[in-house]
Design a protein around this motif. Structure first.
Motif, PDB file in Angstrom:
ATOM      1  N   MET A  84       0.820  -1.210   0.000  1.00  0.00           N
ATOM      2  CA  MET A  84       0.000   0.000   0.000  1.00  0.00           C
ATOM      3  C   MET A  84       0.859   1.268   0.000  1.00  0.00           C
ATOM      4  N   ILE A  85       1.880   1.261  -0.866  1.00  0.00           N
ATOM      5  CA  ILE A  85       2.758   2.430  -1.003  1.00  0.00           C
ATOM      6  C   ILE A  85       2.329   3.175  -2.266  1.00  0.00           C
ATOM      7  N   MET A 107      -3.174  -5.350 -21.369  1.00  0.00           N
ATOM      8  CA  MET A 107      -4.263  -5.718 -20.481  1.00  0.00           C
ATOM      9  C   MET A 107      -3.771  -6.126 -19.086  1.00  0.00           C
ATOM     10  N   PHE A 108      -2.728  -6.981 -19.020  1.00  0.00           N
ATOM     11  CA  PHE A 108      -2.222  -7.453 -17.726  1.00  0.00           C
ATOM     12  C   PHE A 108      -1.716  -6.295 -16.875  1.00  0.00           C
ATOM     13  N   VAL A 109      -1.029  -5.362 -17.508  1.00  0.00           N
ATOM     14  CA  VAL A 109      -0.504  -4.204 -16.785  1.00  0.00           C
ATOM     15  C   VAL A 109      -1.642  -3.306 -16.331  1.00  0.00           C
ATOM     16  N   GLN A 110      -2.614  -3.076 -17.189  1.00  0.00           N
ATOM     17  CA  GLN A 110      -3.761  -2.230 -16.825  1.00  0.00           C
ATOM     18  C   GLN A 110      -4.529  -2.816 -15.641  1.00  0.00           C
ATOM     19  N   ASN A 111      -4.756  -4.128 -15.684  1.00  0.00           N
ATOM     20  CA  ASN A 111      -5.473  -4.768 -14.579  1.00  0.00           C
ATOM     21  C   ASN A 111      -4.690  -4.693 -13.275  1.00  0.00           C
ATOM     22  N   ALA A 112      -3.365  -4.828 -13.366  1.00  0.00           N
ATOM     23  CA  ALA A 112      -2.516  -4.712 -12.174  1.00  0.00           C
ATOM     24  C   ALA A 112      -2.577  -3.297 -11.603  1.00  0.00           C
ATOM     25  N   TYR A 141      -4.439   0.627  -7.461  1.00  0.00           N
ATOM     26  CA  TYR A 141      -5.131   1.849  -7.047  1.00  0.00           C
ATOM     27  C   TYR A 141      -6.310   1.538  -6.115  1.00  0.00           C
ATOM     28  N   GLY A 142      -7.040   0.471  -6.415  1.00  0.00           N
ATOM     29  CA  GLY A 142      -8.160   0.090  -5.558  1.00  0.00           C
ATOM     30  C   GLY A 142      -7.715  -0.324  -4.173  1.00  0.00           C
ATOM     31  N   ALA A 143      -6.640  -1.140  -4.110  1.00  0.00           N
ATOM     32  CA  ALA A 143      -6.129  -1.628  -2.824  1.00  0.00           C
ATOM     33  C   ALA A 143      -5.588  -0.496  -1.965  1.00  0.00           C
ATOM     34  N   CYS A 144      -5.095   0.568  -2.604  1.00  0.00           N
ATOM     35  CA  CYS A 144      -4.495   1.694  -1.872  1.00  0.00           C
ATOM     36  C   CYS A 144      -5.491   2.820  -1.597  1.00  0.00           C
ATOM     37  N   GLY A 145      -6.768   2.559  -1.813  1.00  0.00           N
ATOM     38  CA  GLY A 145      -7.776   3.557  -1.505  1.00  0.00           C
ATOM     39  C   GLY A 145      -7.933   4.641  -2.547  1.00  0.00           C
ATOM     40  N   ARG A 146      -7.383   4.437  -3.720  1.00  0.00           N
ATOM     41  CA  ARG A 146      -7.477   5.437  -4.788  1.00  0.00           C
ATOM     42  C   ARG A 146      -8.489   4.967  -5.835  1.00  0.00           C
ATOM     43  N   TRP A 173     -13.320  -5.250 -14.600  1.00  0.00           N
ATOM     44  CA  TRP A 173     -14.560  -4.879 -13.916  1.00  0.00           C
ATOM     45  C   TRP A 173     -14.468  -5.223 -12.428  1.00  0.00           C
ATOM     46  N   ASN A 174     -14.006  -6.432 -12.127  1.00  0.00           N
ATOM     47  CA  ASN A 174     -13.910  -6.869 -10.736  1.00  0.00           C
ATOM     48  C   ASN A 174     -12.951  -6.001  -9.927  1.00  0.00           C
ATOM     49  N   SER A 175     -11.842  -5.588 -10.550  1.00  0.00           N
ATOM     50  CA  SER A 175     -10.843  -4.782  -9.840  1.00  0.00           C
ATOM     51  C   SER A 175     -11.421  -3.446  -9.389  1.00  0.00           C
ATOM     52  N   VAL A 176     -12.147  -2.780 -10.293  1.00  0.00           N
ATOM     53  CA  VAL A 176     -12.711  -1.474  -9.956  1.00  0.00           C
ATOM     54  C   VAL A 176     -13.880  -1.612  -8.979  1.00  0.00           C
ATOM     55  N   ILE A 177     -14.741  -2.599  -9.218  1.00  0.00           N
ATOM     56  CA  ILE A 177     -15.876  -2.832  -8.318  1.00  0.00           C
ATOM     57  C   ILE A 177     -15.382  -3.176  -6.918  1.00  0.00           C
ATOM     58  N   ASN A 178     -14.379  -4.044  -6.849  1.00  0.00           N
ATOM     59  CA  ASN A 178     -13.819  -4.439  -5.559  1.00  0.00           C
ATOM     60  C   ASN A 178     -13.142  -3.258  -4.869  1.00  0.00           C
ATOM     61  N   GLY A 179     -12.486  -2.401  -5.663  1.00  0.00           N
ATOM     62  CA  GLY A 179     -11.856  -1.209  -5.103  1.00  0.00           C
ATOM     63  C   GLY A 179     -12.867  -0.318  -4.411  1.00  0.00           C
ATOM     64  N   TYR A 180     -14.025  -0.117  -5.037  1.00  0.00           N
ATOM     65  CA  TYR A 180     -15.088   0.671  -4.422  1.00  0.00           C
ATOM     66  C   TYR A 180     -15.606  -0.002  -3.149  1.00  0.00           C
ATOM     67  N   ALA A 181     -15.797  -1.331  -3.223  1.00  0.00           N
ATOM     68  CA  ALA A 181     -16.325  -2.056  -2.067  1.00  0.00           C
ATOM     69  C   ALA A 181     -15.369  -1.998  -0.884  1.00  0.00           C
ATOM     70  N   LEU A 182     -14.067  -2.151  -1.161  1.00  0.00           N
ATOM     71  CA  LEU A 182     -13.059  -2.134  -0.092  1.00  0.00           C
ATOM     72  C   LEU A 182     -12.944  -0.768   0.569  1.00  0.00           C
ATOM     73  N   ASN A 183     -13.251   0.276  -0.188  1.00  0.00           N
ATOM     74  CA  ASN A 183     -13.075   1.643   0.308  1.00  0.00           C
ATOM     75  C   ASN A 183     -14.388   2.285   0.760  1.00  0.00           C
ATOM     76  N   ASN A 184     -15.333   1.418   1.172  1.00  0.00           N
ATOM     77  CA  ASN A 184     -16.602   1.881   1.738  1.00  0.00           C
ATOM     78  C   ASN A 184     -17.335   2.858   0.819  1.00  0.00           C
ATOM     79  N   MET A 185     -17.436   2.491  -0.433  1.00  0.00           N
ATOM     80  CA  MET A 185     -18.174   3.282  -1.419  1.00  0.00           C
ATOM     81  C   MET A 185     -19.247   2.381  -2.042  1.00  0.00           C
TER      82      MET A 185
END
Length: 452
Positions: free
Chosen positions: A65-66, A86-91, A96-101, A120-132
């Motif tokens: 989370m740096i 694609m692999f780089v974009q998904n990473a 960004y999702g894991a770091c609250g961005r 889709w899962n990465s962005v959706i999960n990012g919102y879910a993890l960050n209480n959105m």
């Protein structure tokens, strides 16, 4: 990784496959921080990164989370011409999702010409993890409109958002879809569903999900134990914990939060202390601030305010605002003014503008009929610029402050809400309920207290 590093350091000129292997190994280990050092060494060598380097590296940075380092790596992907892969974009989305961005992840997502399910899962999960949760559901609907079928990971995020919003009906519809598509066999999704039902108070449905699991993980047991505890089924929570131990399932630190919470709400003081010791000595779990908070709550609910205060002073960790607020709440119930004022002073240092603290100390003064002090507290609240959350209404009932989210209601909607409250009061009277006017801590006549 210790032995892999020894071998790696002996290679005079490692190729890119070797560099990537080391970065990936550290990224998937318990301590991913050396992956950054390996990457820095790679940049100083004559070897150029390839398509696999950045996904592995970003995975490590996401764990750490740096944000600053991740942004630097994002710049490097642009310079090296890998950002469109694609692999780089998904990473990058995952990082960004894991770091609250979450917004940064969404901006990148919108620019992607092709979006696979992982994106889709990465962005959706990012919102879910960050209480959105609202953003989570909005993107989920958009996903459906573009005919992208969800998988188990999508459902985990969806159930998390539904639990956050209390959207039980939507969660039930997702449950039906989950069963029809065979995703109910996905343990992660099933556990998230269990949490949804527990958080929404549907304990029967939570139990049904739990009983239907072919394999029950520690998360499954913990989710139901915590769910039972917070919904008032403390004794059942403790029985389930005993069954968990009987089946030789090792409880986690979160399991013990549920157990201690259950003891607190059942008034089992001695049992609570026994479980606290078992957690430390029997399972080697180092207590965290949440566990100490449960113990303070346990003593406070039992009326042992002085013991709770002494316990706080002797805690090996520094008490936070939640701990002191728990003690202040207990003082408001027992009427212990001296310790209540100490707790209030500590809260003024930690969270000086928390409106709930003013209400608690005001109620404590009111219970002692110190009306001038009540007035001074309310005046101080205004003078110090303390504001409640916009759209929220604070209502005091006895020693408890209920916070209602009103939002941007029209006059008609507000009238409808009060009308419903009046109807509830009428039904209560038919059931034989008589208002406890002793709980109305206000300097008004007795006949006014019932209406208040």
């Amino acid at each position: 990784m210790h032995y892999a590093r020894k071998v790696f350091d002996q290679i005079p000129h490692p190729n890119i496959f070797t560099w990537d292997t080391m970065i990936r190994g550290y990224a998937e280990s318990e301590d991913p921080s050396p992956a950054l050092h390996i990457y820095q060494r790679l940049r100083l060598s004559s070897v150029e990164p390839d398509t696999h380097t950045y996904p592995f590296l970003l995975k490590a940075i996401a764990k750490l989370m740096i944000v600053r380092e991740g942004e630097k790596v994002h710049c490097s992907t642009l310079k090296d011409g890998f950002e469109s892969l694609m692999f780089v974009q998904n990473a990058l989305l995952h990082f960004y999702g894991a770091c609250g961005r979450s917004e940064s992840a969404h901006c990148l997502f919108e620019k992607m010409p092709y979006k696979d399910l992982v994106a889709w899962n990465s962005v959706i999960n990012g919102y879910a993890l960050n209480n959105m949760p609202n953003e989570t559901l909005t993107l989920f609907r958009k996903m459906g409109s573009e005919n992208v079928k969800p998988d188990g990971f999508t459902l985990v995020s969806l159930f998390t958002a539904c639990a956050e919003l209390g959207a039980l009906s939507l969660g039930r519809r997702a449950h039906v879809y989950m069963t029809k598509t065979g995703l109910d066999k996905n343990l992660h999704a099933a556990n998230a569903l269990l949490v949804l039902y527990a958080k929404c108070g549907s304990i029967k449905e939570a139990k049904k999900v739990f009983d239907g699991l072919q394999i029950k993980s520690v998360v499954s047991w913990t989710s139901l134990i915590v769910g039972l505890a917070v919904n008032g089924f403390g004794e059942e929570a403790l029985e389930l914990f005993k069954e968990m131990e009987f089946r030789r399932m090792a409880p986690s630190e979160i399991t013990f939060v549920g157990v201690l919470y259950a003891c607190s709400h059942c008034g089992l003081v001695d049992e609570g202390f026994a479980y606290f010791e078992k957690m430390k000595k029997g399972y080697g779990i180092v207590p965290k601030i949440e566990h100490y908070g449960c113990m303070v709550d346990l003593m406070g609910r039992a009326g042992l305010v002085k013991k709770a205060y002494k316990y706080i002073l002797e805690m090996p960790v520094k008490p936070n605002a939640v701990i002191w607020r728990t003690l202040l709440g207990a003082c408001a119930i027992t009427g212990d003014l001296s310790i209540g004022e100490i707790a209030r002073e500590e809260l003024r240092k930690l969270e000086p503008k928390h409106c709930g603290d003013y209400v608690l100390i005001s109620n404590l003064y009111a219970s002692e009929r110190r009306w001038s002090d009540v007035h001074n507290v309310r005046k101080a609240m205004l003078d110090e610029g303390v504001r409640k959350v916009p759209g929220h209404s604070l209502v005091e009932l006895g020693n408890i402050t209920y916070e209602f989210v009103m939002g941007d209601k029209t006059h008609a909607q507000t009238e409808a809400i009060y009308s419903k409250l009046s109807e509830m009061t009428r039904l209560l009277r038919l059931e034989g309920y008589a208002p406890h006017t002793s709980n109305v801590l206000a300097d008004i006549e007795e006949e006014e207290k019932e209406t208040a």
